[in-house]
Scaffold this motif. Sequence first.
Motif, mmCIF file in Angstrom:
data_model
loop_
_atom_site.group_PDB
_atom_site.id
_atom_site.type_symbol
_atom_site.label_atom_id
_atom_site.label_comp_id
_atom_site.label_asym_id
_atom_site.label_seq_id
_atom_site.Cartn_x
_atom_site.Cartn_y
_atom_site.Cartn_z
ATOM 1 N N LEU A 105 -46.983 55.063 97.232
ATOM 2 C CA LEU A 105 -46.571 56.082 96.271
ATOM 3 C C LEU A 105 -46.239 57.348 97.066
ATOM 4 N N PRO A 106 -44.952 57.703 97.192
ATOM 5 C CA PRO A 106 -44.572 58.871 97.995
ATOM 6 C C PRO A 106 -44.773 60.177 97.237
ATOM 7 N N MET A 107 -45.256 61.184 97.967
ATOM 8 C CA MET A 107 -45.368 62.538 97.444
ATOM 9 C C MET A 107 -44.822 63.490 98.502
ATOM 10 N N ASN A 108 -45.229 64.741 98.470
ATOM 11 C CA ASN A 108 -44.683 65.733 99.398
ATOM 12 C C ASN A 108 -45.724 66.250 100.389
ATOM 13 N N THR A 109 -46.759 66.879 99.876
ATOM 14 C CA THR A 109 -47.763 67.493 100.742
ATOM 15 C C THR A 109 -49.031 66.654 100.823
ATOM 16 N N GLY A 110 -49.845 66.963 101.826
ATOM 17 C CA GLY A 110 -51.121 66.263 101.946
ATOM 18 C C GLY A 110 -52.012 66.472 100.745
ATOM 19 N N ALA A 111 -52.054 67.704 100.251
ATOM 20 C CA ALA A 111 -52.893 67.977 99.076
ATOM 21 C C ALA A 111 -52.438 67.153 97.881
ATOM 22 N N GLU A 112 -51.128 66.957 97.733
ATOM 23 C CA GLU A 112 -50.623 66.121 96.631
ATOM 24 C C GLU A 112 -51.072 64.670 96.801
ATOM 25 N N ALA A 113 -51.102 64.201 98.047
ATOM 26 C CA ALA A 113 -51.579 62.837 98.283
ATOM 27 C C ALA A 113 -53.044 62.719 97.885
ATOM 28 N N VAL A 114 -53.847 63.735 98.217
ATOM 29 C CA VAL A 114 -55.263 63.713 97.854
ATOM 30 C C VAL A 114 -55.423 63.755 96.339
ATOM 31 N N GLU A 115 -54.694 64.649 95.678
ATOM 32 C CA GLU A 115 -54.754 64.719 94.218
ATOM 33 C C GLU A 115 -54.349 63.383 93.595
ATOM 34 N N THR A 116 -53.336 62.751 94.165
ATOM 35 C CA THR A 116 -52.904 61.437 93.670
ATOM 36 C C THR A 116 -54.010 60.409 93.843
ATOM 37 N N GLY A 117 -54.643 60.418 95.022
ATOM 38 C CA GLY A 117 -55.747 59.486 95.265
ATOM 39 C C GLY A 117 -56.882 59.674 94.289
ATOM 40 N N ILE A 118 -57.204 60.922 93.957
ATOM 41 C CA ILE A 118 -58.266 61.206 92.993
ATOM 42 C C ILE A 118 -57.893 60.665 91.619
ATOM 43 N N LYS A 119 -56.672 60.920 91.186
ATOM 44 C CA LYS A 119 -56.230 60.442 89.871
ATOM 45 C C LYS A 119 -56.232 58.917 89.793
ATOM 46 N N VAL A 120 -55.721 58.288 90.838
ATOM 47 C CA VAL A 120 -55.670 56.820 90.854
ATOM 48 C C VAL A 120 -57.080 56.239 90.828
ATOM 49 N N ALA A 121 -57.988 56.824 91.632
ATOM 50 C CA ALA A 121 -59.358 56.311 91.671
ATOM 51 C C ALA A 121 -60.031 56.429 90.312
ATOM 52 N N ARG A 122 -59.829 57.557 89.642
ATOM 53 C CA ARG A 122 -60.427 57.717 88.313
ATOM 54 C C ARG A 122 -59.849 56.719 87.321
ATOM 55 N N LYS A 123 -58.537 56.558 87.340
ATOM 56 C CA LYS A 123 -57.912 55.618 86.403
ATOM 57 C C LYS A 123 -58.359 54.189 86.691
ATOM 58 N N TRP A 124 -58.452 53.843 87.976
ATOM 59 C CA TRP A 124 -58.970 52.519 88.359
ATOM 60 C C TRP A 124 -60.395 52.363 87.841
ATOM 61 N N GLY A 125 -61.189 53.404 87.977
ATOM 62 C CA GLY A 125 -62.577 53.329 87.525
ATOM 63 C C GLY A 125 -62.694 53.052 86.045
ATOM 64 N N TYR A 126 -61.846 53.685 85.247
ATOM 65 C CA TYR A 126 -61.904 53.490 83.801
ATOM 66 C C TYR A 126 -61.294 52.150 83.383
ATOM 67 N N GLN A 127 -60.167 51.794 83.984
ATOM 68 C CA GLN A 127 -59.450 50.596 83.528
ATOM 69 C C GLN A 127 -59.935 49.305 84.170
ATOM 70 N N VAL A 128 -60.410 49.380 85.406
ATOM 71 C CA VAL A 128 -60.796 48.165 86.127
ATOM 72 C C VAL A 128 -62.316 48.038 86.237
ATOM 73 N N LYS A 129 -62.971 49.082 86.689
ATOM 74 C CA LYS A 129 -64.418 49.000 86.877
ATOM 75 C C LYS A 129 -65.178 49.109 85.557
#
Length: 404
Positions: A105-129
């Motif tokens: 998943l491409p983004m622009n800045t490092g902080a955006e990559a971290v924010e993306t990782g946080i969002k994905v992890a939370r969504k994975w936690g709710y939908q998968v875990k």
Amino acid sequence: MIEDKLRTPGAVRDAERWTAHNYHPLPVVISSAEGAWLTDVDGRRYLDCLAGYSALNFGHRHPELIRAAHEQLDRLTLTSRAFIHDQFADFCRELAQLCGKDLVLPMNTGAEAVETGIKVARKWGYQVKGVAPGQANIVVAEGNFHGRTTTIVSFSTDEDARADFGPYTPGFTVVPYGDLDALTAAIDENTVAVLLEPIQGEQGVVVPPEGYLPGVRRVCTERNVLFIADEIQSGLGRTGATFACEHEGVVPDMYLLGKALGGGIVPVSAVAADAAVLGVLKPGQHGSTFGGNPLACAVATEVVRLLATGEFQRRSAELGARLHAGLQALVGKGLLAVRGRGLWAGLDIDPALMSGREACERLMERGVLAKDTHGSTIRLAPPLVITEEEIDHAVAQLAAVLAG
């Protein structure tokens, strides 16, 4: 006076007059660069031993990266993700293969990559875990640096980065870096991820104890928690391997990448993970106008191809050994300790001699540019194109500074 004929003092004053003071740069004004060398507005040359915090791993204006940028500038620079452009698939495929993951998943800045990782992890936690709605938490480490957005500074332990930016975002548990027992104890049924730097850069190039990262990997697997590795500074050849995690044979569930991915030309970041993780995102749930744009993809694809040869990882390992040998010889001669891997080092200067800022100012006067952090610590991260002779030169200048 000679100073009256120089451009640097006036340019420094103008920068201070018209710029918000969120940085405290050294009083040098760069106008051009090539390889590992910078030239200021008065024609003085400096050896770059910071490399844009690893954004310039391949040096300034690497010819292959400049060629790719020029060619793409003449064709297409932006479409937004509303359409598919002809550079997108190659970049995502080749980066996914470099990471050994299914998706990017491409983004622009490092902080955006971290924010993306946080969002994905939370969504994975709710939908998968199956974590209860609104209860997801992520375990992070003291001394971390993952960016400066309001969410990220909410779990920073650096008061300069955090103070007066509240109210803070909940959902994070902070534990000591390198303490596997504390990390394990912090994981509960609502934990969706552990987010760590394999080597803490901003903290002073802090390498965790041997066995820590494999232990984190094991615990995350046992407890059904995602292991997210922030390799934004440590990744893409900096430590003598493609990823710092490789030094201990660890493969995280998610890589967060940035800095060097843009070749020092354009901001590029990315999240790489398998489909079971990144696949939780659906259209409309996350995005970026400039993320994955044609110019970024053209440059970043060439970056991935440079890394695929293994040349830069080898250079970092071999030249890094030379750098660390030279620095270790200065321990007890003004240096208290040296840490790091590959062409990345954190140096603790005896505070009785000088601060890290003073050391960097004196190095600047000798034609070497570096960056201080946390009082008496300085960081060295030269471009991976640096030569043996240039490494020896940098170490010699540091030795002269320490000798007074």
